[in-house]
Scaffold this motif. Sequence first.
Motif, short mmCIF file in Angstrom:
data_model
loop_
_atom_site.label_atom_id
_atom_site.label_comp_id
_atom_site.label_asym_id
_atom_site.label_seq_id
_atom_site.Cartn_x
_atom_site.Cartn_y
_atom_site.Cartn_z
N LEU A 2 0.83 -1.20 0.00
CA LEU A 2 0.00 0.00 0.00
C LEU A 2 0.86 1.25 0.00
O LEU A 2 0.60 2.21 -0.74
N ALA A 3 1.91 1.25 0.82
CA ALA A 3 2.82 2.40 0.88
C ALA A 3 3.52 2.61 -0.46
O ALA A 3 3.66 3.74 -0.94
N ALA A 4 3.95 1.51 -1.07
CA ALA A 4 4.63 1.62 -2.37
C ALA A 4 3.68 2.16 -3.44
O ALA A 4 4.07 2.99 -4.27
N ASP A 5 2.44 1.69 -3.40
CA ASP A 5 1.46 2.14 -4.40
C ASP A 5 1.19 3.63 -4.28
O ASP A 5 1.13 4.36 -5.27
N ARG A 6 1.06 4.11 -3.06
CA ARG A 6 0.70 5.52 -2.86
C ARG A 6 1.88 6.46 -2.98
O ARG A 6 1.70 7.67 -3.09
N THR A 7 3.11 5.95 -2.92
CA THR A 7 4.28 6.84 -3.00
C THR A 7 5.04 6.70 -4.31
O THR A 7 5.54 7.68 -4.83
N VAL A 8 5.12 5.48 -4.84
CA VAL A 8 5.85 5.26 -6.09
C VAL A 8 4.92 5.39 -7.29
O VAL A 8 5.21 6.10 -8.25
#
Length: 203
Positions: free
Chosen positions: A42-48
């Motif tokens: 989820l963090a990767a999706d929203r930041t990358v």
Amino acid sequence: LLALLRAAASPRGAGWSILMVLAVAGALLSKPTAVFLPFLLLAADRTVCRGDWSTWWRRRGVAHVGSFLSLSLLALVGVTEALFASEEGVKGAGLGVAGVTFWGQIASLPGVVGAYARLVVDPSFMSIDHGPEAFASPSARITGWVVFAVTATAIVLGLRRRRWWVVLPIGAALSLGPVASVVPLADPVADYRAYLPAFFVVA
């Protein structure tokens, strides 16, 4: 992570999204410390990957829900019962070790993180089990607090400036969580589990 990136890049990413959920489920059934994966994805999706919220939810929201629902597999295979339900404690599960309180576990975190940080620059320190004294030393505790401060600062700055690299300190924090809490104190954090904090950097 690869499936997530493919799903984000492809106009028809449903197949990759399904593969992402299956991969999370497989990881959880292979090693319960993979509990951090849905959060990291989820963090990767929203930041990358970014993108506006409506497009994100339409294209990959259901995949992330499925990823988090995969955590229920731990209950089905009895991991959560072993971790939390034993009155006497279970050797091999930090939150269930007899005689270890919740706050005692929290208090040990700076020393554990400090010991892992030392391994990054001094691999000769690695061993199967150095005993609890390795995590109680003043140098390990001070190093752990420094790591906490640097990681928290990087996360705050990265989120405020919307930088892609913020997924790195977020990944570090998420992957160290299972290492320091789920991994047993009865058999103090064995160093071969350093693959967890190293995983997100390699990925």
